[in-house]
Every structure is written in C-alpha cells, then in structure tokens.
Design a protein around this motif. Structure first.
Motif, PDB file in Angstrom:
ATOM      1  N   LYS A   1       0.830  -1.209   0.000  1.00  0.00           N
ATOM      2  CA  LYS A   1       0.000   0.000   0.000  1.00  0.00           C
ATOM      3  C   LYS A   1       0.863   1.258   0.000  1.00  0.00           C
ATOM      4  O   LYS A   1       0.656   2.145  -0.817  1.00  0.00           O
ATOM      5  N   THR A   2       1.795   1.301   0.924  1.00  0.00           N
ATOM      6  CA  THR A   2       2.602   2.508   1.059  1.00  0.00           C
ATOM      7  C   THR A   2       3.401   2.770  -0.212  1.00  0.00           C
ATOM      8  O   THR A   2       3.482   3.898  -0.697  1.00  0.00           O
ATOM      9  N   THR A   3       3.975   1.730  -0.765  1.00  0.00           N
ATOM     10  CA  THR A   3       4.755   1.876  -1.988  1.00  0.00           C
ATOM     11  C   THR A   3       3.877   2.326  -3.147  1.00  0.00           C
ATOM     12  O   THR A   3       4.261   3.198  -3.928  1.00  0.00           O
ATOM     13  N   THR A   4       2.683   1.756  -3.234  1.00  0.00           N
ATOM     14  CA  THR A   4       1.758   2.153  -4.292  1.00  0.00           C
ATOM     15  C   THR A   4       1.422   3.630  -4.175  1.00  0.00           C
ATOM     16  O   THR A   4       1.402   4.366  -5.176  1.00  0.00           O
ATOM     17  N   ILE A   5       1.171   4.077  -2.953  1.00  0.00           N
ATOM     18  CA  ILE A   5       0.880   5.495  -2.749  1.00  0.00           C
ATOM     19  C   ILE A   5       2.075   6.339  -3.154  1.00  0.00           C
ATOM     20  O   ILE A   5       1.936   7.376  -3.808  1.00  0.00           O
ATOM     21  N   GLY A   6       3.269   5.868  -2.787  1.00  0.00           N
ATOM     22  CA  GLY A   6       4.472   6.598  -3.158  1.00  0.00           C
ATOM     23  C   GLY A   6       4.562   6.785  -4.665  1.00  0.00           C
ATOM     24  O   GLY A   6       4.822   7.881  -5.169  1.00  0.00           O
ATOM     25  N   LYS A   7       4.303   5.699  -5.385  1.00  0.00           N
ATOM     26  CA  LYS A   7       4.386   5.766  -6.847  1.00  0.00           C
ATOM     27  C   LYS A   7       3.312   6.688  -7.426  1.00  0.00           C
ATOM     28  O   LYS A   7       3.568   7.479  -8.334  1.00  0.00           O
ATOM     29  N   LEU A   8       2.087   6.557  -6.872  1.00  0.00           N
ATOM     30  CA  LEU A   8       0.997   7.382  -7.389  1.00  0.00           C
ATOM     31  C   LEU A   8       1.219   8.860  -7.078  1.00  0.00           C
ATOM     32  O   LEU A   8       0.872   9.728  -7.880  1.00  0.00           O
ATOM     33  N   ALA A   9       1.806   9.108  -5.908  1.00  0.00           N
ATOM     34  CA  ALA A   9       2.071  10.499  -5.548  1.00  0.00           C
ATOM     35  C   ALA A   9       3.022  11.110  -6.575  1.00  0.00           C
ATOM     36  O   ALA A   9       2.811  12.235  -7.042  1.00  0.00           O
ATOM     37  N   ALA A  10       4.035  10.338  -6.960  1.00  0.00           N
ATOM     38  CA  ALA A  10       4.994  10.829  -7.953  1.00  0.00           C
ATOM     39  C   ALA A  10       4.288  11.057  -9.281  1.00  0.00           C
ATOM     40  O   ALA A  10       4.437  12.098  -9.918  1.00  0.00           O
ATOM     41  N   ARG A  11       3.484  10.090  -9.661  1.00  0.00           N
ATOM     42  CA  ARG A  11       2.830  10.141 -10.951  1.00  0.00           C
ATOM     43  C   ARG A  11       1.812  11.284 -11.032  1.00  0.00           C
ATOM     44  O   ARG A  11       1.774  12.032 -12.020  1.00  0.00           O
ATOM     45  N   GLU A  12       1.030  11.438  -9.984  1.00  0.00           N
ATOM     46  CA  GLU A  12       0.022  12.490  -9.993  1.00  0.00           C
ATOM     47  C   GLU A  12       0.673  13.871  -9.900  1.00  0.00           C
ATOM     48  O   GLU A  12       0.184  14.823 -10.497  1.00  0.00           O
ATOM     49  N   SER A  13       1.767  13.951  -9.155  1.00  0.00           N
ATOM     50  CA  SER A  13       2.467  15.234  -9.066  1.00  0.00           C
ATOM     51  C   SER A  13       3.024  15.608 -10.422  1.00  0.00           C
ATOM     52  O   SER A  13       2.923  16.753 -10.857  1.00  0.00           O
ATOM     53  N   GLN A  14       3.597  14.613 -11.094  1.00  0.00           N
ATOM     54  CA  GLN A  14       4.147  14.885 -12.416  1.00  0.00           C
ATOM     55  C   GLN A  14       3.058  15.295 -13.392  1.00  0.00           C
ATOM     56  O   GLN A  14       3.308  16.020 -14.342  1.00  0.00           O
ATOM     57  N   ALA A  15       1.850  14.781 -13.137  1.00  0.00           N
ATOM     58  CA  ALA A  15       0.736  15.129 -14.014  1.00  0.00           C
ATOM     59  C   ALA A  15       0.203  16.519 -13.689  1.00  0.00           C
ATOM     60  O   ALA A  15      -0.803  16.947 -14.248  1.00  0.00           O
ATOM     61  N   GLY A  16       0.853  17.183 -12.768  1.00  0.00           N
ATOM     62  CA  GLY A  16       0.493  18.566 -12.507  1.00  0.00           C
ATOM     63  C   GLY A  16      -0.527  18.758 -11.405  1.00  0.00           C
ATOM     64  O   GLY A  16      -1.012  19.857 -11.189  1.00  0.00           O
ATOM     65  N   ARG A  17      -0.851  17.696 -10.686  1.00  0.00           N
ATOM     66  CA  ARG A  17      -1.808  17.875  -9.584  1.00  0.00           C
ATOM     67  C   ARG A  17      -1.041  18.115  -8.306  1.00  0.00           C
ATOM     68  O   ARG A  17       0.071  17.627  -8.128  1.00  0.00           O
ATOM     69  N   SER A  18      -1.660  18.856  -7.424  1.00  0.00           N
ATOM     70  CA  SER A  18      -0.999  18.984  -6.128  1.00  0.00           C
ATOM     71  C   SER A  18      -1.572  17.916  -5.209  1.00  0.00           C
ATOM     72  O   SER A  18      -2.775  17.754  -5.087  1.00  0.00           O
ATOM     73  N   VAL A  19      -0.651  17.170  -4.636  1.00  0.00           N
ATOM     74  CA  VAL A  19      -1.005  15.955  -3.923  1.00  0.00           C
ATOM     75  C   VAL A  19      -0.623  16.064  -2.454  1.00  0.00           C
ATOM     76  O   VAL A  19       0.445  16.574  -2.126  1.00  0.00           O
ATOM     77  N   VAL A  20      -1.512  15.591  -1.600  1.00  0.00           N
ATOM     78  CA  VAL A  20      -1.187  15.472  -0.185  1.00  0.00           C
ATOM     79  C   VAL A  20      -1.312  13.995   0.184  1.00  0.00           C
ATOM     80  O   VAL A  20      -2.318  13.363  -0.155  1.00  0.00           O
ATOM     81  N   VAL A  21      -0.288  13.430   0.795  1.00  0.00           N
ATOM     82  CA  VAL A  21      -0.443  12.049   1.256  1.00  0.00           C
ATOM     83  C   VAL A  21      -0.733  12.071   2.750  1.00  0.00           C
ATOM     84  O   VAL A  21      -0.179  12.867   3.498  1.00  0.00           O
ATOM     85  N   ALA A  22      -1.644  11.182   3.148  1.00  0.00           N
ATOM     86  CA  ALA A  22      -2.025  11.078   4.554  1.00  0.00           C
ATOM     87  C   ALA A  22      -1.425   9.798   5.118  1.00  0.00           C
ATOM     88  O   ALA A  22      -1.728   8.708   4.651  1.00  0.00           O
ATOM     89  N   ALA A  23      -0.561   9.942   6.107  1.00  0.00           N
ATOM     90  CA  ALA A  23       0.115   8.769   6.670  1.00  0.00           C
ATOM     91  C   ALA A  23      -0.804   8.089   7.672  1.00  0.00           C
ATOM     92  O   ALA A  23      -0.600   8.120   8.878  1.00  0.00           O
ATOM     93  N   GLY A  24      -1.841   7.472   7.136  1.00  0.00           N
ATOM     94  CA  GLY A  24      -2.872   6.866   7.983  1.00  0.00           C
ATOM     95  C   GLY A  24      -2.452   5.555   8.617  1.00  0.00           C
ATOM     96  O   GLY A  24      -3.191   4.980   9.402  1.00  0.00           O
ATOM     97  N   ASP A  25      -1.263   5.061   8.253  1.00  0.00           N
ATOM     98  CA  ASP A  25      -0.773   3.865   8.946  1.00  0.00           C
ATOM     99  C   ASP A  25       0.007   4.322  10.167  1.00  0.00           C
ATOM    100  O   ASP A  25       1.197   4.572  10.122  1.00  0.00           O
TER     101      ASP A  25
END
Lengths: 394, 457
Positions: free
Chosen positions: A207-231
């Motif tokens: 899960k955490t790794t997937t979020i890490g990858k998506l955060a990179a991908r979505e940021s690169q796509a120009g979105r501003s991303v906030v990750v919530a460390a819910g674990d």
C-alpha cells in the motif's frame, strides 16, 4: 458482552485445568526469566496490540527512481507522466510495453508448462488437464477454473471452437480477457477538490509503496497531492511514506504513532482543502480482513474521509500478486466494509501470476485498475487484460 | 488459520463417520474431496498429488486395523500424512558453540521479515539469550527505522551501520562479538527470486556472515507461487527452515503444507499476529491436529506455562476446588489470561470447539469492560457479590461506564460459574459450561473430540 463473558469463563476454566497440568510440569522444569509483562499489554484500544504489523512494503531503491536494478532489460519508455489537467487518466499507452517486458523476464525463466499443448493435433482429456493445471497454478481458483473449462468443453462439442489445442488455448485466453470486459479502469476524481483516494489491504501487500508511486505520478501530471500517513500502527510506516512524499514533492500529513487513523486522514483533507490541493492519497495500516474491530476502524476512516470538504472518489484494494485463494476473501471483506472501487495488483513482476484477480473480477465485479511491476516510482501501470491473459498462460 | 481447511475436513469426516466400511468408491470420493479442499487451501498442486497418492495407498492398502472404524482410520491416515507433509518432527534450534549464533532472514517483499526479526529477537530473549538485530534492508525506505522501533519495543539492540548490506551485516556480527551478544538476527531486504542481482546480494550477505540458520519467510496467504519462490530461494541460499507469517487470518495455510515439501526444510516458526510476542515455534503434529479440528492443547499448555504465574495459578486452582473463587480471583485470572494473547487465538486451541464458537468474533475490549465493572466494586463486594443491592449496582454501573444490565449479567454469569464449579471441579465445569453454551450449535457435532483423538494415538 454476554458472549464474551461466557467465552471468558469457559476459557478460564479450561486454562486453569491446563494450569493444573502446568503446575505439575512446572515443578519439573526450570523456567527461564519472565519476559517483561508490559510488552504484552495492548496500547491503543482499537487494536489489541502494540507495534509492528508486518506491513512490509516493497521498497524502491534508495534514491534513484529509475528502473529496478539488474535484469530489468531496456530502460523502456520514460516515466509515466500523463497529459496534465485531465479529469481522468486514459490508460497510458506509453507504459504498456513494460508489462510484457517485466512479465517476460519472469516467465522466460520458468519455462512454459503449456509448450507441449500446442504440438498436439487434437484436444484430448490430457489437454484439458493441462489447461486446468495451468489455471490452478496461476491461482485462478477451482470454481472459476471449472467454469472456464466447462464452457470450453461445450463449445468444442458444439463445434464452435476447432478441436485443436491451439484454438483451445486462444479461446481460453479470450475468455479470460472477456472477464475484464467493460471494466472502468480510470481513476476517478471528484467534481470538487480535494478528491480522496483511500488505499486498503492486508499487511505487506504494498500500500505505502503504491501510494508513493501514485504520488509521484500524480504530481508529475500537474496535480498537487497530499499524502495522509494513515498507517499509524506499523513502526516507521510514516517515515517510509515521508521519504516517498519527499521524492515526489507531495505534501504529507502525519499523526503520532498509534494515533487514530481517521484523525490523520481528517487532518490531511483539511490541509489539502486549505491549500487548494487536488488529491489526497490516504494510506492505512495493513489489516487482516478477519479482524472485525480493525475493519470497523477502516469504515470510520472512510466515513471521515468522505466528510466535506473531502470526497472519496476511489477506494483501492491493494492485492499482492502472490496471494492465493485467500485474495477472494480479502476482496469480499474489504469491499463489504468500505465499498472498494478497484484493485491494484502489486508485485506482478515476479513469478506470481496473480490469477486470483480473475476470480475477484468474476465474483465481485471489481475492476482491476493498476498493476505494480517493480520498485521504481514509474513501475505502476494500467491493467491490460490482454497482456495479463497472455502472461497467465506463458 | 487453517480454519476453512478444518471446516472442509469436518464435512468430509462427518459423512465418513456414519459408514460401516469403506470401499474403493468411498475412498475415491473422499480423496476427491480432500483434493478440492487442499487445492482451495492453496496447497501446491504437486504436493496435493503426492499427498493424495500417499493417503490412497494407505487407505486401501494393508493398514487396516480392526480396532478403528473406517472414519477413524481415514482420520488417522490423513493426520499422519498431514504431519509428515508439514514437516515430520518439530524444528530444533541449537546454538553455536562459539557465539554468536547468526540467523539470516530472507524472502519476498511484504512477507513480514522485519516483524519476524523482532519477534525472533523476543523469542530468543525468552530463551534466555541476548540477541542483536541487524538491519540490512537498505532498500525499502524506513525499513531500518522500523526495525529500530521494534527493537526498542522488544528490548533488543539494533545495528545498521553502513550503506552496503553485506558490510552492514558483517559489521553487525562484529558488533555482537564486541558487546557480547550471543545471537544475531539479520533482516534483509525483500526481493524477487528472479532478481539475479538481489539474489546475488543476499548470497554475498550469507557468505559474509556465515549464518547458522537461514530462514525463508513466507506469507501464509501466498498461493501457488509459494513453491516457485521457495524453490528459487532454496537454490540461492542454504535454507534451514521456514517462518510462516500472518497465519492469524483466514488463509487456509496451503503454503505451510507446500513449502516444507518443496524446500525440504521444516517450518520452524509461525507468526500469529502483528505483535512480536505472537510468534511461536512450529509443531507439525499439533498443527495437523488443529487442521483436523482436534485443538492444540499442547500449545495452550505451553503458553499457559510461559505466561501464567505459577503461584497464582496454584492458588486459583485451589480456590476453584474449594468453591471459594471470588470476583477478585476472577479478575486476577483475567489479567493472567490476557497475557496469553487475544482470547480468539486461545479459544482456537481448545479441542472440540464447535465451528460457531471458533468463529465467534471476540472483542478483547469486552474483557476490558468486564474488568472495569469488577474494578468498580469494593473489595467487600468482590468477595461477596450478594452484598450488591440496587444502589450499589447503580454506583458500579456508573463507575465502570456500563449499564446496570451489564453488571447484572456479569453477576449472574459469575454465580452460575461458581455453582458449576462447586458441583464437580473445574474440568467438569468446563465440560458442562461448554456443552450448555454450545448446545444450540453442538447437536450432531462432527469435530473429532478429544476422545477420538485419544483413540487414534
């Protein structure tokens, strides 16, 4: 509470009876030092245990987000930035070759169990047995395997499929692809920001790794991303996510260890709304789907995340490709608890074929949205049924 | 764990039980069902074939015994074969004559190596050793930090010095020698078996620290891939055993059945929860009994031995016998029992528990509620609950944050328990309480009871 009382009493009596034996045995055995009792006490009320879920996520190489080490083969197409500003991701075609590249690497080493089939002139019982074996070995599961093969048999009998192993195999692949027909693989954004994507799953699926990858991908796509460390449960899960966030430039909201995950997600949504961020990627602690109290906790996280200004537009079940038949139970329980909107199949670059997603798709109708093919930031690609089916029988 | 497998076997044996004799047709039918049960439990196809064949030979072969019914015979054969497949005899760990004893953990990503490392350290501490944890997972972000936090919680030092896993591991062992630690547990990064570079790296780590034990860590939820990965790791490293993790879910544990067969090494430990103390040595014979629904009394006794205070237990037994067991004693015993782990897992070890009871969701918070009620009583009330009148009841309810109904329930249950105990000792009370409680589900119960188990041995 009454049930618990009864159970407690029965247990107590049983344990004390065992204890009588114990006393006898103890008199003969010299015990080692008593372990410190405080280690065993539960701390957070929700979870009867203190630290450390084995939520060991696959890791990226420390600092380079390039293709994974070693036999990764050609660097392949460059990162999966998608056209920014889109409301939805189209399946990024540029990434597709990666899937087969990565799978090929694993499968070639294994050799093909079905190589013999193609050589045969007619499809006999042995052919069906081999197909059954291939499906079982891919973790497709017995019920679905039975259905797929029965369908094939009757179509062979009616002459719809030519009576040749090659035709049979092709028809079976087509059937597998058909399982995923019509699924919506796009990741959804809410009409109003911030959208919240919640990631759920058992321990150690990625899960955490997937979020890490998506955060990179979505940021690169120009979105501003906030990750919530819910674990907030697994030791250092927040640190792990923070490193990913750091790499991708996403913001991160963390809570204290053992804090209520709902509160962390709530804070992240507030933070995102205040900053005008587009997307909140909410991590959750890995939990076995059989733990009722933890599933309740997850329900609460979802409710809280969906409270305005947040809008939960995706609840993604992260599933490890090595998972066997238990994956279906996982999907069922998580779907029942938090309305899962799609599945992320991770670690598909190994020898595991991930056939359980066929059963999940067929029984629960959940779309498979993403596939994890490695530890690098750009190793998360859209699910492609054709390539998946091809790989299933390679 | 293994519950679903257990349920399936329950069903199969239920039908067998009524049979006077088994012909080839019946044996065939049973074997087919066992095959389905095993495959649905993710047992490796190869292992299933092998197991079925062995059971077939023994069921239809010469091993007929006059003293057993056909059902008992099949159960015995399946039990024997499951035990063999799960690993025959229990794994025994011996310590190096020249410390430190070095233990290396390897496995796929997300199998639970880091958690297992900490759990293993705690286990070694319980054996009176002084473990040092070495964090050689430099791949996953914050893996070393995770190990440090866990190390602190189990009271084991963590060494992770350097940027190369091989050097880190070597330094860890040196550090252990320097500070006089007698066990070193090396945590490594998760890796895919097909990743040549990483497999080579773990080989070099092993070459550098020369582990006395190398354990393959595998997730109990793994499917058919367990065999492929285990084979690959077995080729790269000289494995000594397997650590099976996450067995507290409803995964059917097929990996457990398969891995030993494939690697040729026994399952050494199982981790049954996220806490480091939910970790125990694996006993194949007991696990086979558990799969067959015979409970796992030995593990229960062992846990009781480990966690229970001897003096207090003796006292409680004495008081139980004399019928002078008070709420105070009950409260003390609850404290002790809580140390044995979640009630659910303790319950699972009792033999003859109906499926409905085994599956009952027990929230350990309810235990806390019971405790709260008892703690809200005065010592005099705990000693003699008949003192509790309406106003005392209200006070207790208010003090514990529960309703008076809850207080009443507790008092009533406790009274019944006392009555039971007075009329026949603890074991009788268990039998009766269990029978009464489970009456509605217990009719025609098929779980092989203790008696069945006994007659097989």
């Amino acid at each position: 509470m009454t049930v618990v009382l009864i159970v407690v009493i029965v247990l107590l009596l049983a344990v004390l009876s065992a204890g009588t034996v114990t006393v006898v045995r103890r008199n003969q055995i010299d015990r080692g030092p008593e372990p410190e009792p405080e280690l065993r006490r539960g701390r957070a009320p929700v979870r009867p245990a203190p630290p450390s879920p084995p939520d060991v996520e696959p890791a990226p190489p420390p600092d380079d987000a390039g293709p994974p080490r070693g036999s990764a083969g050609p660097a392949g197409p460059e990162p999966d930035t998608k056209a920014p500003g889109e409301r939805e991701h189209a399946a990024p075609t540029a990434q597709r070759p990666r899937l087969s590249d990565r799978l090929g690497r694993a499968r070639n080493l294994l050799g093909s169990s079905l190589a013999a089939i193609r050589g045969r002139a007619r499809a006999d019982d042995a052919t069906f047995d081999e197909l059954e074996e291939a499906l079982i070995l891919a973790d497709v599961g017995l019920p679905l395997t039975g259905r797929l093969l029965d369908g094939l048999r009757s179509r062979v009998r009616s002459g719809e499929i030519a009576d040749s192993p090659t035709a049979l195999l092709d028809a079976l692949k087509a059937d597998v692809v058909e399982l995923f027909a019509g699924e919506d693989r796009d990741l959804a954004y809410a009409a109003e920001s911030p959208s919240v994507w919640l990631f759920v799953g058992v321990n150690g699926v990625g899960k955490t790794t997937t979020i890490g990858k998506l955060a990179a991908r979505e940021s690169q796509a120009g979105r501003s991303v906030v990750v919530a460390a819910g674990d907030t449960f697994r030791a250092a899960a927040g640190d792990q996510l923070a490193m990913w966030a750091d790499r991708s430039g996403a913001g991160i909201v963390r809570g204290a260890d053992g804090a209520d995950p709902s509160s962390v997600v709530f804070d992240a949504v507030q933070h995102a709304a205040a900053r005008g961020a587009d997307l909140v990627l909410a991590d959750t602690a890995g939990r076995l789907h059989t733990k009722v109290n933890l599933m309740d906790e997850l329900r609460k996280v979802r409710r809280v995340a969906d409270r305005p200004p947040g809008h939960v537009s995706e609840v993604l079940l992260v599933l490890d490709a090595t998972t066997g038949q238990n994956g279906l139970a996982q999907a069922r329980e998580f779907a029942g608890a938090v309305d899962v909107t799609g599945v992320v199949l991770t670690k598909l670059d190994g020898t595991a074929k991930g056939g359980i997603v066929c059963a999940i798709r067929s029984e629960l109708g959940l779309p498979i949205k993403l596939v994890g093919l490695g530890e690098g930031a750009d190793d998360l690609v859209a699910f492609d049924p054709e390539e998946f089916a091809e790989a299933l029988f390679s | 764990m293994f519950d679903t497998l257990t349920d399936r076997f329950d069903g199969i044996f239920k039908r067998l039980r009524g049979r006077g004799r088994l012909g080839d047709a019946e044996v065939g039918e049973v074997l087919r069902e066992i095959r389905v049960a095993l495959l649905e439990a993710d047992v490796s196809l190869e292992v299933v074939r092998d197991l079925i064949e062995r059971i077939r030979v023994r069921c239809s072969g010469a091993e007929l015994s006059k003293s057993l019914t056909p059902a008992q015979q099949v159960i015995k054969v399946v039990n024997d074969e499951l035990t063999t497949t799960l690993g025959g005899e229990a794994f025994r760990l011996t310590y190096a004559s020249r410390p430190p004893t070095v233990v290396l953990l390897a496995g796929l990503q997300g199998a639970g190596k880091t958690t297992a490392a900490a759990a293993l350290a705690l286990w070694f501490k319980q054996q009176g050793r002084h473990p040092l944890l070495v964090g050689a997972d430099l791949q996953r972000p914050a893996a070393v930090e995770q190990l440090r936090v866990l190390g602190r919680s189990v009271g084991a030092a963590v060494s992770s010095d350097g940027t190369d896993p091989v050097a880190v591991a070597r330094k860890g062992v040196d550090e252990a020698i320097r500070v006089g630690r007698d066990v070193v547990v090396v945590d490594t990064a998760g890796r895919l078996a097909i990743d040549e570079d990483l497999m080579d790296e773990v080989r070099r780590v092993a070459a550098a620290v020369k582990p006395h034990y190398t354990f393959f860590v595998v997730d109990a939820m793994t499917g058919q891939d367990a065999v492929r990965s285990a084979t690959a790791f077995g080729e790269a490293l000289e494995l000594d055993g397997v650590i099976l993790t996450k067995v507290d879910g409803d995964a059917r544990g097929g990996a457990a059945l398969s891995v030993k067969h494939v690697v040729g090494k026994p399952i050494a430990f199982v981790s049954t929860g996220e806490r480091p103390e939910s970790f125990e040595a694996f006993h194949p014979d007991r696990m086979a009994s558990r799969i067959l629904g015979m409970g796992d009394v030995l593990t229960l006794i062992e846990r009781a031995e480990r966690e229970y205070d001897q003096v207090a237990a003796e006292k409680a037994v004495e008081r139980l016998r004399s019928g002078r067991f008070t709420l105070e004693d009950f409260h003390d015993q609850l404290q002790q029992m809580k140390r044995m782990g979640p009630l659910q897992s303790v319950l699972g070890m009792l033999p003859g528990m109906p499926k409905e009871v085994r599956d009952a969701q027990i929230d350990d918070r309810d235990v806390a509620r019971v405790e709260a009620i008892i703690r809200s009583m005065t010592p005099a009330e705990r000693d003699d609950p008949s003192l509790i009148n309406g106003s005392r009841r209200l006070r207790i309810a208010a003090g514990s944050g529960r309703s008076t109904t809850d207080v009443n329930n507790l008092l009533r249950q406790f009274k019944e328990m006392q009555k039971l105990m007075r009329s026949g000792g603890a074991m009788g009370a268990v039998a009766r309480a269990g029978g009464r409680k489970a009456k509605k589900v217990k009719g025609g119960r098929v779980t092989p009871s203790l008696k069945d188990a006994g007659s097989l041995r």
